[in-house]
Design an enzyme around this catalytic site. Structure first.
Site, mmCIF file in Angstrom:
data_model
loop_
_atom_site.group_PDB
_atom_site.id
_atom_site.type_symbol
_atom_site.label_atom_id
_atom_site.label_comp_id
_atom_site.label_asym_id
_atom_site.label_seq_id
_atom_site.Cartn_x
_atom_site.Cartn_y
_atom_site.Cartn_z
ATOM 1 N N GLU A 212 0.839 -1.194 0.000
ATOM 2 C CA GLU A 212 0.000 0.000 0.000
ATOM 3 C C GLU A 212 0.876 1.247 0.000
ATOM 4 O O GLU A 212 1.930 1.262 0.629
ATOM 5 C CB GLU A 212 -0.904 -0.017 1.244
ATOM 6 N N GLU A 323 -9.815 5.402 2.995
ATOM 7 C CA GLU A 323 -10.222 4.618 4.154
ATOM 8 C C GLU A 323 -10.211 5.535 5.371
ATOM 9 O O GLU A 323 -9.295 6.336 5.535
ATOM 10 C CB GLU A 323 -9.234 3.467 4.385
#
Ligand SMILES: *[C@@H]1O[C@H](CO)[C@@H](O)[C@H](O)[C@H]1NC(C)=O
Length: 408
Positions: A212, A323
């Site tokens: 990520e 997120e």
């Protein structure tokens, strides 16, 4: 010199221990031990205006080499291959709005010499904010990744992580995008807001592999509300392996300009200047390592293939989006924002975006993905939209304000 550094450690230990009851003295030792593991001797240190200290650490002394599988690893100073089809991208957002190039805040106070890497120094108080030393620098659960194929939405919502993402499924060897950078408001220090690319391998079970990269605001991790450039990896669904940035051994950095976890400056402003960053992650077809490049050509370093299981082959899903953690501490939905804090409908200059979204295919070529799907748990809180045009290729607008009359 040895005596002196011991003396410093002892002094430091006294201050750490004095913060705890005597029963917790062991904890104090553990904090010092952990700091010594993370903060390697440096050739030079730079004090950033945001309070960070950036240590210039010799490439071969970085924490990555503490990893058991990397003890005898020979640093690769460049990837064997770049993906095909990289084209120069003008830093132009749209015909009306120029997009500016961003830097990191600490650059105003100095630079790291060749042969070193800039490392954000971990402070005692950084570790103290974590619920436990072993949790410092880690995401805590599988809920850190959106599970668009899960049928049990209730279960997903319970754990408090919310996403608004676009995703593709198949067999991928890399992903690329350019994303604009914002400073979302965070309601509670234990919440965060991030925007990133996920490269996922395996099923959504205890052995999920993930790489990520993106930007985040995380008061617990960094002690402030600054927007920071970050990476993450795990090879066991956020359990024992992996971490943010260089907070555990794994990622091998070779670049002397970009510090993982350092503040980004400047930030996009609503209905004003937009600033974006480009991230490319790809698998070197020869060595199998996963490389990351920042901007137009700054190769940051790589995740050695040996860290992973599924990702030693390929990624099975790529996600782009945001997120947040919704801790619902006052019984209502959090006011923590995702992206710019505005819904995708508002478009360029107002909403948060990923543009020129691409994937790397089996022939090591960058391609615009064919079937992009979207996923969000609660579209009234945070939403996502996709589109295509000439300049921006495949693009995504995402984000939202969190709590609002439709998201109580
Ligand atoms: C971060 O922002 C929140 C409001 O969004 C504020 O209450 C808090 O004090 C800020 N934290 C720091 C460390 O500046």
């Amino acid at each position: 010199m040895v005596l002196f550094s011991r003396f410093v450690v002892v002094l430091f230990l006294v201050t750490v221990v004095s913060r705890f009851s005597l029963a917790n003295a062991r904890n104090g030792f553990e904090v010092v031990e952990h700091l010594n593991r993370l903060n390697k001797p440096s050739l030079k240190s730079i004090k950033s205006p945001d309070g960070d200290i950036i240590d210039c650490v010799h490439i071969s002394h970085q924490a990555a080499f503490d990893h058991p599988s990397l003890k005898d690893h020979k640093v690769q100073m460049r990837p064997s291959y770049h993906p095909e089809g990289m084209k120069y991208e003008s830093m132009k957002g749209s015909s009306e709005n120029e997009v500016q190039i961003m830097t990191q805040l600490w650059h105003s106070k100095g630079s790291c010499p060749k042969g070193t890497i800039p490392v954000r120094r971990t402070k005692q108080e950084d570790i103290m904010r974590a619920s436990a030393i072993k949790n410092y620098g880690k995401k805590n659960s599988l809920s850190s990744v959106a599970q668009p194929n899960s049928i049990d939405l209730d279960l997903i919502n319970q754990n408090g992580h919310q996403h608004a993402i676009a995703y593709v499924q198949g067999e991928f060897y890399g992903a690329k995008a350019t994303m604009n950078v914002w400073d979302p408001q965070i309601q509670q220090p234990n919440e965060f807001s991030l925007s990133q690319i996920w490269l996922l391998g395996g099923s959504f079970a205890s052995d999920l592999n993930s790489i990520e990269a993106g930007w985040q605001v995380s008061p617990d991790l960094y002690g402030d509300n600054n927007t920071r450039f970050f990476t993450y990896w795990t090879s066991d669904a956020y359990q024992a392996t992996g971490c943010y940035n260089l907070l555990c051994s794994g990622f091998i950095q070779i670049n002397n300009e970009i510090a993982l976890g350092a503040s980004i400056s400047p930030i996009s402003k609503y209905h004003a200047s937009q600033y974006d960053i480009s991230i490319l992650v790809w698998k070197d077809p020869e060595q199998g390592n996963w490389w990351m490049q920042f901007g137009n050509g700054k190769v940051l370093g790589y995740w050695p293939a040996s860290l992973f299981s599924y990702l030693t082959e390929s990624a099975s899903m790529i996600q782009w989006g945001g997120e947040v953690v919704n801790s619902a501490s006052d019984g209502q939905h959090t006011t923590t924002q995702m992206g710019s804090g505005h819904f995708p409908e508002e478009g360029f200059g107002k909403a948060s975006y990923f543009r020129n979204v691409q994937v790397v295919d089996g022939s090591n070529s960058l391609k615009t993905p064919k079937d992009i799907d979207t996923f969000t748990e609660q579209p009234n809180c945070y939403d996502v939209q996709t589109g295509k045009n000439g300049d921006w290729g495949s693009y995504i607008f995402y984000g939202g304000p969190g709590r609002n009359p439709n998201c109580p």
